[in-house]
Structures are given as C-alpha cells and as structure tokens.
Design an enzyme around this catalytic site. Sequence first.
Site, short mmCIF file in Angstrom:
data_model
loop_
_atom_site.label_atom_id
_atom_site.label_comp_id
_atom_site.label_asym_id
_atom_site.label_seq_id
_atom_site.Cartn_x
_atom_site.Cartn_y
_atom_site.Cartn_z
N ASP A 21 -15.63 23.45 -18.37
CA ASP A 21 -16.70 24.43 -17.63
C ASP A 21 -16.06 24.38 -16.21
O ASP A 21 -16.11 23.72 -15.40
CB ASP A 21 -17.97 23.45 -17.67
CG ASP A 21 -19.08 24.42 -16.73
OD1 ASP A 21 -18.92 25.44 -16.65
OD2 ASP A 21 -20.06 23.71 -16.51
N ASP A 98 -8.59 34.44 -31.61
CA ASP A 98 -9.24 34.28 -33.00
C ASP A 98 -10.11 35.47 -33.41
O ASP A 98 -11.00 35.71 -32.35
CB ASP A 98 -10.13 32.87 -32.74
CG ASP A 98 -10.58 32.13 -34.13
OD1 ASP A 98 -10.90 33.36 -35.34
OD2 ASP A 98 -10.80 31.15 -34.18
N ASP A 199 -10.08 34.70 -38.95
CA ASP A 199 -11.22 34.12 -39.47
C ASP A 199 -11.50 34.69 -40.81
O ASP A 199 -11.74 35.90 -40.99
CB ASP A 199 -12.43 34.32 -38.39
CG ASP A 199 -13.66 33.35 -38.79
OD1 ASP A 199 -13.56 32.32 -38.62
OD2 ASP A 199 -14.65 33.97 -39.31
N GLU A 256 -7.50 32.27 -42.40
CA GLU A 256 -8.16 31.21 -42.78
C GLU A 256 -8.71 31.53 -44.12
O GLU A 256 -9.30 32.52 -44.58
CB GLU A 256 -9.29 31.10 -42.05
CG GLU A 256 -10.00 29.90 -42.39
CD GLU A 256 -11.68 30.00 -41.89
OE1 GLU A 256 -12.33 28.74 -41.72
OE2 GLU A 256 -12.24 31.16 -41.71
N HIS A 331 -12.17 23.15 -35.27
CA HIS A 331 -13.57 23.07 -34.78
C HIS A 331 -14.76 23.04 -36.00
O HIS A 331 -15.91 23.01 -35.97
CB HIS A 331 -13.87 24.42 -34.00
CG HIS A 331 -13.64 25.58 -34.75
ND1 HIS A 331 -12.39 25.94 -35.45
CD2 HIS A 331 -14.64 26.56 -35.15
CE1 HIS A 331 -12.62 27.11 -36.15
NE2 HIS A 331 -13.82 27.50 -36.05
N ASP A 332 -14.22 23.12 -37.20
CA ASP A 332 -15.12 22.98 -38.51
C ASP A 332 -14.94 21.71 -39.04
O ASP A 332 -15.57 21.60 -40.24
CB ASP A 332 -14.63 24.09 -39.47
CG ASP A 332 -14.82 25.54 -38.76
OD1 ASP A 332 -15.69 25.93 -38.15
OD2 ASP A 332 -14.03 26.50 -39.31
C1 GLC Z 1 -14.98 30.30 -40.04
C2 GLC Z 1 -14.93 29.55 -38.60
C3 GLC Z 1 -16.35 28.98 -38.59
C4 GLC Z 1 -17.35 30.14 -38.79
C5 GLC Z 1 -17.13 31.04 -39.96
C6 GLC Z 1 -17.99 32.26 -39.75
O1 GLC Z 1 -14.97 29.35 -40.89
O2 GLC Z 1 -13.74 28.60 -38.37
O3 GLC Z 1 -16.33 28.18 -37.33
O4 GLC Z 1 -18.51 29.56 -38.73
O5 GLC Z 1 -15.77 31.30 -40.27
O6 GLC Z 1 -17.34 33.12 -38.78
CA CA Z 2 -19.30 27.67 -17.51
#
Ligand code: GLC
Ligand code: CA
Length: 563
Positions: A21, A98, A199, A256, A331-332
């Site tokens: 931050d 991304d 994505d 992905e 992150h997933d």
């Molecule tokens: C992909 C991303 C995920 C997101 C999903 C919808 O799986 O990695 O974080 O929620 O797509 O965009």
């Molecule tokens: Ca901030």
Amino acid sequence: MNKKWWKESVVYQIYPISFMDGNGDGVGDLRGIMSKLDYLKDLGVDVLWICPVYKSPNHDNGYDISDYQDIMKEFGTMDDFDRLLKEAHMRGLKIMMDLVLNHTSDEHPWFIESRASEDNPKRDYYIWRKGKNGGPPNNWESYFSGSVWQYDETTDEYYLHLYSKHQPDLNWENEKVIDSMHEMVEWWLKKGVDGFRFDAIAHIVKAVGLPDGENPNHLPTVRAYELFSNLENVHTLLNNLYKSVLFHYDIMTVGETSGLGPEQALSYVGDTRNELNMVFQFEHMQLDAASGGSGKWNLRPWNLLELKKVMSNWQTVMHEQGWNANYWCNHDQPRSISRFGDDSQYRVESAKMLATFIHMLEGTPYIYQGEEIGMTNIAFQSIDDYRDVETLNFYEEQMNQGVPEEQIMEVIWKKSRDNARTPMQWNKSEEAGFTKATPWIRVNSNYPLINVEDALKDPDSIYYYYKKLIALRKQHEVIVYGKYELLLPLDTQIYAFTRTLGDVCLLVILNFFGEEPELNLPSKLHLSSKELLISNYSIKGDDELSTTVRLHPYESRVYMLKA
Ligand code: GLC
Ligand code: CA
C-alpha cells in the site's frame, strides 16, 4: 533448440491489492509496487506478471473490468502506470499484464447498453437467451457456484456468466467484439508492455447451441466444463489475434487453460501453432480434489506417484514441441507449503524443496508473491473475515444445503483463494508493513516470524535460496533447455529426475516428505564427476552422494554431472 528470452526468464506474480500500500488506505496500489522494484530486481526475477489493474468495481478483485484502458482508482492513475512501466524497464524488468478477454464487469458501458434493450447495438456483445420452462436456458454451473445464467427483468432474458453474475461473458462470435479486443490489446502493446497473461482464455468459445450438460442425477446445475472449455474455435480466435496483433511485438504470452492435458495443450503452444507461448495447466492442482461433487472443494489427499505421472507427462510431451509454465501457487490457489509441504516443523526446508522442483523443471518458473519468504495459509475463524467471491458463494451454498458450519470452514481453510491473498509480509511492524491503515483483508498473524525484513538478514533464508535458484538458471543452459527424464518412478517419497543437454547432466533429488528415506540411484548415472549446485542442507561426511544415501526431511539437492 529454439532459444527465447521468455524461456530463460523467471516470472514473479504480483497481486496488487495485497502487495504494498503506497498511500496508506489499506489497499495495495501501483505506487506500492513501484516502491518494491529494487527488492524484486535484487531477487533476480525478469518479468513481473501484474494481476488486473484496470478500472473495476472489484467484485472479483479486478477480474471484472469496466474500462480496459483506464486504471482502477484504488490502484492509482494511468500516469502511475506509465511511471511504473518506465521504472521497471529502467531496471531491466519486464511487465506482463493480466488481461481478461472472456468477460467484462456488468458495469462496463458495453454491458450497460447491452442490457438496456433487445435492439441495442451492443446487445450482441454478450450472450443473451430466453428462459426455458420457467428456468434458465440451460443447466450449466458457474465456476463460482449456482447457474451461469442471470435473469434480467428489463428484457425478460438471461445473460451468461461463467464466473460471478457481475462478470457477463463477452460474445466472441461478434466481429465487433473481436475488433475491439484486438484494438485494445494493441493499445497496451504500443504503450510498451512486454506480454500478457490471458485470463480464462480457454472459455471464450461455448458449444454451438449452448446444449445442456449431461445430468443423470437431475441436479439443478451441472459442471459441464467440456461445453465451454478449449473448443476448436478458441484456436481460430487466438491465431487471428496472433497474426493481426501479437506477432508484431517481441512479447511473452501465457494462457490460463484449465481442463486439458499436454497433448491438447500443444494445440495452443506448439511451436508451429502461432497462438500462445505457454499455458498454465491445472492437472497438478487437481491432485487434492476428488472428481465430481463440489469440485475443488471436495478434498482428498494428494500422492507423489500421481504428481510424478502428471508432471512427467507435461515435461515429456512439451520437450522441443512447446513450452511449460511451472508453478505451485498463484492468487487462485492455496499457499504451496501449506498444501504440498509442511508449514510448521519443516516450513523452511519444504519451501526450498518445492522451489527447487519448479525451478529445475523444463519450462518458465513462476513465483507467486510471498512464496519467496515461505508465506502460509490462513484460517480465519469467521466467514466475515473472508473476501473472495468464490469462497463466499461456496459458503452460502453449503449453508443453504444444511452442511455444518465447522465442516465448511475446514474446507475453506484448505482451499479458499484468500489463503494466497493476505497482505505481503514486509516486516514486523503492525500490519506486516503492508499498510499504515486497516488492510482490506486481515494479515496473517504469523508475520512477526515470516517477513521480508528478517529473510534479508538471514543468509540461510528461503529468500536467498530462491535468489540462488534464479542465478543458477542464468549460469547453466541445461536448467533452461535440458531434456527431462524421471528416475525412480515407483518411489513414493523421493522425486528424482535428470535434465540433459549435450554432455551435461543435471541430477535433481527431492524428498517430498518429513521422513528420512533411503535413496537408491540407478547405476547408469556418472556420479564420479559431480558438483553440488544447491541444497537445502549442508552436505558433508556421510551425506556425500553415492548410489545409496539417506535423505533428511524435505531434503533437496541438485548436482551437475559430467559425462
Ligand atoms: C481466472 C482468474 C481468477 C478469476 C477468474 C475470472 O481464473 O485467475 O482469479 O476469478 O479467472 O476472471
Ligand atoms: Ca493504497
């Protein structure tokens, strides 16, 4: 050997909302990232993959984009972005965006128009259908629980959303959508970004006629993933994108793509395909989920023989045909040490061992923020502390089905995406040095023990081990291009393999568990001229490598052998 810079690179993934931050409002931002560029440069990574920073109402942390050519106000401004790009480039770091092409936010101006009336010029930018027998048009289940269809009163029709109802899917059968997307991608490339992670790209095409998925048990919705994943036309669309836009730039791309094996993946990344450089596969992420039922939430223990089978298959099929993207976490996914290692007694050893695996495979290694200091899962006692839409939808669905709350929470502790989304732990000060305000999601309370500041002071830290792994990649071509061969396929505790390039052979030995198994190497290996490149234990005396040696818990070693 087809050499490319993106094969020789190491990628570091930043989840901006949780990274740093910069302005003290509890939310990570672009200035925060900028303030840490020197840290990342020092680690030695080459490419920063930055999760979505576009304008977004944030129902899915930026994966619901309401303007592709603007920056989310919480993260800063386009000027901040331009400065970040410049500052990164000045340090020799590349930036991979991304990009979400499958869907937008329901607050995107296109969707606002699209839902206004059936004859709106933007109507066909999205997928609208009449209901069937008083219900949705088909029985497909969303990735985030419930039906993929959302009823909209204004026109008495449903729109399709594979993810949350705030993420309507774009209609890629519409030429205007395709043109707008191409233009937008090119706009970012002209700015100078160095690549894209596309994505959910496997899902931009849906089965013709949107047929029901098989439903022997007459459930309200079914996981009909094969009806909207990796269909043939995805390739036509990607090939067009490549030819008309991507081809003109020296960039890297990763898609992905869930739901495929390596043979099928070659149709995206095969050297002759002209689509993507590499894809994220999910087979190893499914080793701890039972098939059927509630998908990823349906826990089962993973085992090493299955991991060997999956990874060896990807290694073998991709060699000289395509390219792998290797990862344990993002992150997933839950934190890798909590999932595949030991996040208590052997946290440091297992973090180093898991890192060795990813960095010694053929393919581009991906580090997810915090992995380099061994961050772990969280277990918030109350659902109120969770933020992730997927987790919240799952909780609600299970509660409605009468599943006891303790049971739901157990699963969430293991699998929630928020495990990887707690703030980056920079130091011992309050809120782990991530923010001076209250963070948008609670920090993991183990930050006094696990943080960057301490890692930088300790020469034996996980951080310095990563740094060494990355440096080794720059010194030895065999780490990038060597051919993989699995050893000891039936050993249930040790994962050993070689990588060979010319007369150089890399020997990788990994003990995946907390016991002390005996390693028995095949006699064909030339152990006479061996050089230890890296290990998470200090190797001397009885530990010296010979054909038989006992390994320590979670031990990892990499040797260079010469023929
Ligand atoms: C992909 C991303 C995920 C997101 C999903 C919808 O799986 O990695 O974080 O929620 O797509 O965009
Ligand atoms: Ca901030």
